[in-house]
Design a protein around this motif. Structure first.
Motif, mmCIF file in Angstrom:
data_model
loop_
_atom_site.group_PDB
_atom_site.id
_atom_site.type_symbol
_atom_site.label_atom_id
_atom_site.label_comp_id
_atom_site.label_asym_id
_atom_site.label_seq_id
_atom_site.Cartn_x
_atom_site.Cartn_y
_atom_site.Cartn_z
ATOM 1 N N ALA A 1 0.788 -7.894 7.276
ATOM 2 C CA ALA A 1 0.590 -7.362 5.912
ATOM 3 C C ALA A 1 0.477 -8.212 4.835
ATOM 4 C CB ALA A 1 1.828 -6.500 5.992
ATOM 5 N N HIS A 2 -0.493 -7.808 3.341
ATOM 6 C CA HIS A 2 -0.182 -8.885 2.248
ATOM 7 C C HIS A 2 0.495 -8.347 1.651
ATOM 8 C CE1 HIS A 2 -2.442 -11.218 -0.674
ATOM 9 N NE2 HIS A 2 -2.493 -10.265 -1.246
ATOM 10 N N LEU B 1 4.960 -6.442 -0.303
ATOM 11 C CA LEU B 1 3.982 -5.555 0.440
ATOM 12 C C LEU B 1 3.487 -4.766 -1.790
ATOM 13 C CD1 LEU B 1 2.538 -5.281 3.098
ATOM 14 C CD2 LEU B 1 4.189 -2.634 3.167
ATOM 15 N N ARG B 2 2.090 -4.888 -0.821
ATOM 16 C CA ARG B 2 1.224 -4.315 -2.246
ATOM 17 C C ARG B 2 1.215 -2.173 -2.303
ATOM 18 N NH1 ARG B 2 -2.632 -5.851 -5.690
ATOM 19 N NH2 ARG B 2 -2.954 -7.806 -4.542
ATOM 20 N N GLN B 3 1.514 -2.418 -3.142
ATOM 21 C CA GLN B 3 2.221 -0.190 -3.461
ATOM 22 C C GLN B 3 0.905 0.109 -3.505
ATOM 23 O OE1 GLN B 3 5.140 1.183 -4.369
ATOM 24 N NE2 GLN B 3 5.561 -0.621 -3.349
ATOM 25 N N ASN B 4 0.169 1.216 -3.125
ATOM 26 C CA ASN B 4 -0.336 1.639 -3.199
ATOM 27 C C ASN B 4 -1.113 1.100 -1.395
ATOM 28 O OD1 ASN B 4 -0.475 3.907 -5.511
ATOM 29 N ND2 ASN B 4 -1.441 1.874 -6.327
ATOM 30 N N ASN B 5 -0.983 0.877 -0.746
ATOM 31 C CA ASN B 5 -1.309 0.513 0.564
ATOM 32 C C ASN B 5 -0.706 1.445 1.325
ATOM 33 O OD1 ASN B 5 -1.160 -1.218 2.182
ATOM 34 N ND2 ASN B 5 -1.619 -2.834 1.767
ATOM 35 N N ASP B 6 -1.851 1.631 2.324
ATOM 36 C CA ASP B 6 -1.347 2.634 3.780
ATOM 37 C C ASP B 6 0.094 2.456 4.307
ATOM 38 O OD1 ASP B 6 -3.611 4.202 2.743
ATOM 39 O OD2 ASP B 6 -4.744 3.024 4.607
#
Length: 226
Positions: free
Chosen positions: A24-25, A46-51
């Motif tokens: 994950a990024h 973890l970046r939001q709007n990420n699957d």
């Protein structure tokens, strides 16, 4: 009302989550903080709007909904998409209070209960204690992998600096069907009492169990905001 939930996530679910997070990024946690919190927040998220966030949310929420104690502790009504946070050496989150209302256009909730689910164990890092202040006492929590802790969103709290290793947590906020923490505590105690009576062999015809359940269910009807 601080409630510790033991072993909410089993080893299989934890392994699935860790595998997803290994690729994950993560981004600066300040991106999800308000103006005051930004001044005391130093972590990665973890970046939001990420699957991946949605996939991990479904894994954790599914496990939580299978826990009676989670229902008893929160009287769950609605939950936001989570924050998946990582703390490395030198990272921390200073004392802050969660916003009373959170969310966006799709979903806005009143934050009654905050929850932290520990995705790795205390042996994986030093420091990083979740520290809660209810105005009368200070409580420090460092759960095992798969454990969770719920507490009123009205508590000031902070995460102590991590000095070794990596701390991974799932963090979220819940709107409860019973907004008053005092009422939630009464309902929680009655649920625990009913379980205790059953374990002692009290059957459905037991006067003690019947009265406990009568009070419990009628108070739920009286206090729930559905």
């Amino acid at each position: 009302m601080l409630i510790k939930l033991k072993g909410v996530l089993d080893e299989r679910t934890l392994a699935q989550i860790r595998e997803k997070l290994s690729v994950a990024h993560f981004v600066d946690g300040k991106l999800t903080a308000g103006s005051d919190a930004q001044k005391v927040k130093k972590n990665l998220e973890l970046r939001q709007n990420n699957d991946l966030v949605g996939e991990i949310h479904q894994l954790v929420l599914g496990a939580l909904k299978n826990s009676n104690e989670f229902w008893w502790a929160t009287r769950f009504k609605a939950m936001l998409p989570p924050l998946i946070a990582k703390y490395e050496p030198g990272m921390f989150y200073g004392s802050h209070l969660d916003n009373a209302v959170m969310g966006g256009d799709d979903l806005r909730i009143r934050t009654d209960v905050s929850i932290t689910v520990f995705l790795n164990g205390p042996g994986d890092y030093d420091g990083g204690e979740l520290t809660l202040d209810n105005g009368f006492e200070v409580m420090k929590v460092k759960g095992n992998a798969g454990d969770a802790v719920t507490y009123p969103s009205t508590f000031y709290h902070h995460v102590a600096p991590v000095t070794r290793g990596q701390r991974l947590v799932f963090v979220n906020w819940i709107q409860s069907a019973v907004s008053d923490v005092r009422k939630r505590k009464i309902l929680y105690d009655l649920a625990i009492l009913a379980r205790h009576l059953r374990k002692k062999g009290q059957g459905p015809e037991s006067t003690e169990l019947k009265l406990t359940e009568l009070c419990h269910q009628n108070l739920i009807r009286m206090w729930s905001q559905m």
